[in-house]
Design a protein around this motif. Structure first.
Motif, PDB file in Angstrom:
ATOM      1  N   ILE A  26       0.906  -0.955  -0.069  1.00  0.00           N
ATOM      2  CA  ILE A  26      -0.102   0.179   0.153  1.00  0.00           C
ATOM      3  C   ILE A  26       0.976   1.210  -0.019  1.00  0.00           C
ATOM      4  O   ILE A  26       1.688   1.288   0.923  1.00  0.00           O
ATOM      5  CB  ILE A  26      -0.976   0.070   1.307  1.00  0.00           C
ATOM      6  CG1 ILE A  26      -1.602  -1.163   1.218  1.00  0.00           C
ATOM      7  CG2 ILE A  26      -1.706   1.185   1.210  1.00  0.00           C
ATOM      8  CD1 ILE A  26      -2.605  -1.363   2.370  1.00  0.00           C
ATOM      9  N   ILE A  31       2.891  -3.912   3.249  1.00  0.00           N
ATOM     10  CA  ILE A  31       2.351  -4.124   4.502  1.00  0.00           C
ATOM     11  C   ILE A  31       1.995  -5.829   4.809  1.00  0.00           C
ATOM     12  O   ILE A  31       1.983  -6.247   5.955  1.00  0.00           O
ATOM     13  CB  ILE A  31       0.627  -3.664   4.389  1.00  0.00           C
ATOM     14  CG1 ILE A  31       0.665  -2.226   3.788  1.00  0.00           C
ATOM     15  CG2 ILE A  31      -0.063  -3.756   5.596  1.00  0.00           C
ATOM     16  CD1 ILE A  31       1.102  -1.269   4.925  1.00  0.00           C
ATOM     17  N   PRO A  50      -0.581  -8.816  17.161  1.00  0.00           N
ATOM     18  CA  PRO A  50      -0.645  -7.548  17.721  1.00  0.00           C
ATOM     19  C   PRO A  50      -1.187  -6.597  16.687  1.00  0.00           C
ATOM     20  O   PRO A  50      -1.435  -6.927  15.344  1.00  0.00           O
ATOM     21  CB  PRO A  50       1.072  -7.189  17.746  1.00  0.00           C
ATOM     22  CG  PRO A  50       1.811  -8.489  17.530  1.00  0.00           C
ATOM     23  CD  PRO A  50       0.749  -9.436  17.020  1.00  0.00           C
ATOM     24  N   ASN A  51      -1.593  -5.527  17.168  1.00  0.00           N
ATOM     25  CA  ASN A  51      -2.306  -4.401  16.481  1.00  0.00           C
ATOM     26  C   ASN A  51      -1.236  -4.061  15.292  1.00  0.00           C
ATOM     27  O   ASN A  51      -0.105  -3.970  15.563  1.00  0.00           O
ATOM     28  CB  ASN A  51      -2.245  -3.078  17.510  1.00  0.00           C
ATOM     29  CG  ASN A  51      -3.497  -3.283  18.352  1.00  0.00           C
ATOM     30  OD1 ASN A  51      -4.273  -4.110  18.195  1.00  0.00           O
ATOM     31  ND2 ASN A  51      -3.146  -2.866  19.500  1.00  0.00           N
ATOM     32  N   GLY A  52      -1.785  -3.724  14.013  1.00  0.00           N
ATOM     33  CA  GLY A  52      -0.901  -3.294  13.263  1.00  0.00           C
ATOM     34  C   GLY A  52       0.092  -4.827  12.515  1.00  0.00           C
ATOM     35  O   GLY A  52       0.806  -4.490  11.673  1.00  0.00           O
ATOM     36  N   ALA A  53      -0.256  -5.820  12.964  1.00  0.00           N
ATOM     37  CA  ALA A  53       0.537  -7.028  12.351  1.00  0.00           C
ATOM     38  C   ALA A  53       0.134  -7.353  10.899  1.00  0.00           C
ATOM     39  O   ALA A  53       0.634  -7.859  10.139  1.00  0.00           O
ATOM     40  CB  ALA A  53       0.068  -8.341  13.296  1.00  0.00           C
ATOM     41  N   GLY A  54      -1.049  -6.983  10.348  1.00  0.00           N
ATOM     42  CA  GLY A  54      -1.516  -7.023   9.165  1.00  0.00           C
ATOM     43  C   GLY A  54      -2.870  -7.880   9.126  1.00  0.00           C
ATOM     44  O   GLY A  54      -3.121  -8.307   7.800  1.00  0.00           O
ATOM     45  N   LYS A  55      -3.469  -8.192  10.103  1.00  0.00           N
ATOM     46  CA  LYS A  55      -4.503  -9.187  10.095  1.00  0.00           C
ATOM     47  C   LYS A  55      -5.897  -8.757   9.250  1.00  0.00           C
ATOM     48  O   LYS A  55      -6.406  -9.361   8.116  1.00  0.00           O
ATOM     49  CB  LYS A  55      -5.342  -9.434  11.535  1.00  0.00           C
ATOM     50  CG  LYS A  55      -4.086  -9.665  12.722  1.00  0.00           C
ATOM     51  CD  LYS A  55      -4.816  -9.951  13.951  1.00  0.00           C
ATOM     52  CE  LYS A  55      -5.017  -8.904  14.637  1.00  0.00           C
ATOM     53  NZ  LYS A  55      -4.116  -7.866  14.997  1.00  0.00           N
ATOM     54  N   SER A  56      -6.283  -7.394   9.461  1.00  0.00           N
ATOM     55  CA  SER A  56      -7.386  -7.032   8.683  1.00  0.00           C
ATOM     56  C   SER A  56      -6.850  -6.738   6.980  1.00  0.00           C
ATOM     57  O   SER A  56      -7.879  -7.016   6.134  1.00  0.00           O
ATOM     58  CB  SER A  56      -7.715  -5.406   9.137  1.00  0.00           C
ATOM     59  OG  SER A  56      -8.189  -5.634  10.419  1.00  0.00           O
ATOM     60  N   THR A  57      -5.669  -6.415   6.820  1.00  0.00           N
ATOM     61  CA  THR A  57      -5.379  -6.413   5.577  1.00  0.00           C
ATOM     62  C   THR A  57      -5.508  -7.746   4.803  1.00  0.00           C
ATOM     63  O   THR A  57      -5.873  -8.043   3.709  1.00  0.00           O
ATOM     64  CB  THR A  57      -3.908  -5.751   5.407  1.00  0.00           C
ATOM     65  OG1 THR A  57      -3.791  -4.559   6.336  1.00  0.00           O
ATOM     66  CG2 THR A  57      -3.332  -5.392   3.989  1.00  0.00           C
ATOM     67  N   ARG A  66      -9.587  -6.192  -1.553  1.00  0.00           N
ATOM     68  CA  ARG A  66      -8.322  -5.427  -1.770  1.00  0.00           C
ATOM     69  C   ARG A  66      -7.425  -6.457  -2.557  1.00  0.00           C
ATOM     70  O   ARG A  66      -7.056  -7.523  -2.083  1.00  0.00           O
ATOM     71  CB  ARG A  66      -7.382  -5.174  -0.483  1.00  0.00           C
ATOM     72  CG  ARG A  66      -6.119  -4.482  -0.815  1.00  0.00           C
ATOM     73  CD  ARG A  66      -5.387  -4.133   0.389  1.00  0.00           C
ATOM     74  NE  ARG A  66      -5.665  -2.731   0.704  1.00  0.00           N
ATOM     75  CZ  ARG A  66      -5.584  -1.653   0.295  1.00  0.00           C
ATOM     76  NH1 ARG A  66      -4.861  -1.634  -0.913  1.00  0.00           N
ATOM     77  NH2 ARG A  66      -5.972  -0.605   0.633  1.00  0.00           N
TER      78      ARG A  66
HETATM   79  P1  ADP Z   1      -4.138  -5.217  12.198  1.00  0.00           P
HETATM   80  O1  ADP Z   1      -5.507  -5.469  11.709  1.00  0.00           O
HETATM   81  O2  ADP Z   1      -3.400  -6.507  12.311  1.00  0.00           O
HETATM   82  O3  ADP Z   1      -4.167  -4.297  13.540  1.00  0.00           O
HETATM   83  P2  ADP Z   1      -3.873  -3.817   9.503  1.00  0.00           P
HETATM   84  O4  ADP Z   1      -4.047  -4.837   8.619  1.00  0.00           O
HETATM   85  O5  ADP Z   1      -5.224  -2.977   9.879  1.00  0.00           O
HETATM   86  O6  ADP Z   1      -3.334  -4.732  10.905  1.00  0.00           O
HETATM   87  O7  ADP Z   1      -2.651  -2.919   9.409  1.00  0.00           O
HETATM   88  C1  ADP Z   1      -1.403  -3.389   9.142  1.00  0.00           C
HETATM   89  C2  ADP Z   1      -0.467  -2.145   8.897  1.00  0.00           C
HETATM   90  O8  ADP Z   1      -0.849  -1.577   7.610  1.00  0.00           O
HETATM   91  C3  ADP Z   1      -0.698  -0.929   9.852  1.00  0.00           C
HETATM   92  O9  ADP Z   1       0.773  -0.523  10.078  1.00  0.00           O
HETATM   93  C4  ADP Z   1      -1.654  -0.103   9.262  1.00  0.00           C
HETATM   94  O10 ADP Z   1      -1.283   1.284   9.505  1.00  0.00           O
HETATM   95  C5  ADP Z   1      -1.077  -0.305   7.825  1.00  0.00           C
HETATM   96  N1  ADP Z   1      -2.207  -0.120   6.619  1.00  0.00           N
HETATM   97  C6  ADP Z   1      -3.461  -0.727   6.578  1.00  0.00           C
HETATM   98  N2  ADP Z   1      -4.178  -0.097   5.775  1.00  0.00           N
HETATM   99  C7  ADP Z   1      -3.461   0.851   5.379  1.00  0.00           C
HETATM  100  C8  ADP Z   1      -3.933   1.775   4.287  1.00  0.00           C
HETATM  101  N3  ADP Z   1      -5.080   1.958   3.720  1.00  0.00           N
HETATM  102  N4  ADP Z   1      -2.936   2.826   3.978  1.00  0.00           N
HETATM  103  C9  ADP Z   1      -1.823   2.797   4.715  1.00  0.00           C
HETATM  104  N5  ADP Z   1      -1.610   1.853   5.685  1.00  0.00           N
HETATM  105  C10 ADP Z   1      -2.454   1.000   5.995  1.00  0.00           C
END
Ligand code: ADP
Ligand code: MG
Length: 274
Positions: A26, A31, A50-57, A66
């Motif tokens: 991204i 990411i 952990p938070n920010g590990a990339g789970k949601s992505t 995506r």
């Molecule tokens: P989790 O769900 O594990 O907390 P995310 O998948 O939300 O993690 O995010 C993983 C990393 O990617 C984070 O550092 C987040 O800031 C970054 N990130 C996620 N979506 C975007 C985006 N659309 N633009 C920029 N950075 C993103």
């Protein structure tokens, strides 16, 4: 057969979902470096990290929300790249981490919309669709809430509505991103029981959850993510060792199993503090 005219044929024996070395970039930043998982029938798989590990992505990528830059995703043997629109809605329902709640919409209307992925343009709900909606409302324990406006619901009730909307879609897989993150203990337990019931009924559930103790208690298997990679997969007992928790979360903690229950014992404070 002409390219693009091929219809996706699902394989009955293939895993519900297979994601291999999925990669997401991204804005020039990687990411997701490499994330993999497989989901079997009648299984609750938790993605923890952990938070920010990339789970949601990762979840958004394997759900087709995506486009990944690399790797491969298959739903029941069919490449994700061949699945769009109604076909994609027919294999997986996705409950996002942060849902937008429209105003002036009742619970009944919201769940009807969930079912509308089955309809052709301008077609109304059939008797079968209405039955599916009724059943989804019942499975999410929302009977009696049908006429309530979404804006009047508690966090737990709203989360159950989102699950009902997803169930109405009639897909064999539910992917729920942190459905209990904002909920108290009672509401979390209610959602957890509901997810286990879906799995007992033969569905596959992918639960994205940062709460390790919850994952350990309700998941058949866990996938651990750290810094954009999936680093371990297996039963909670096998994977969530003190060493791994220390490496990934930087916390001294131990998962304790007793009489069919599991608990996370955490050293909240440094034992040798003076
Ligand atoms: P989790 O769900 O594990 O907390 P995310 O998948 O939300 O993690 O995010 C993983 C990393 O990617 C984070 O550092 C987040 O800031 C970054 N990130 C996620 N979506 C975007 C985006 N659309 N633009 C920029 N950075 C993103
Ligand atoms: Mg997230």
């Amino acid at each position: 057969m002409a390219p693009g005219r091929r219809t996706a044929a699902f394989e009955r024996k293939a895993p519900l979902l297979e994601a291999k070395e999925v990669q997401v970039t991204i804005g020039g930043e990687e990411i997701l470096e490499s994330a993999s998982l497989d989901l079997r029938r009648g299984e609750l798989l938790a993605i923890v990290g952990p938070n920010g590990a990339g789970k949601s992505t990762f979840a958004r990528a394997f759900c087709g929300l995506r486009r990944p830059q690399g790797g491969e995703v298959r739903w029941m043997g069919v490449p994700l790249t061949e699945l769009r629109g109604r076909k994609l809605a027919g294999v997986r329902a996705y409950v996002p981490q942060r849902a937008q709640v429209p105003t002036g919409v009742t619970v009944q209307a919201a769940v009807n919309i969930g079912r509308s992925t089955h309809l052709k343009p301008l077609q109304g709900l059939s008797g079968e669709d209405r039955e599916a909606v009724r059943e989804s409302i019942a499975r999410a324990r929302l009977e009696g809430f049908e006429d309530r406006d979404l804006s009047t619901l508690s966090g737990g009730e709203m989360q159950r509505v989102q699950i009902a909307v997803a169930l109405a879609q009639g897909a064999p897989v539910l992917v729920a991103d942190e459905p209990t993150a904002q909920l108290d203990l009672g509401a979390t337990a209610a959602i957890s029981k509901m997810l286990r019931e879906l799995v007992s009924g033969g569905m596959g559930v992918v639960l994205i959850v940062h709460d390790l103790a919850l994952a350990a208690a309700i998941a058949d298997r866990v996938v651990v993510m750290s810094h954009g990679r999936t680093i371990a997969t297996g039963t909670p007992e096998a994977v969530l060792t003190g060493q791994l928790i220390s490496e990934v979360w930087g916390v001294q903690a131990e998962l304790v199993h007793r009489e069919g229950r599991s608990a996370l014992h955490v050293e909240w404070l440094d034992q040798h503090q003076t």
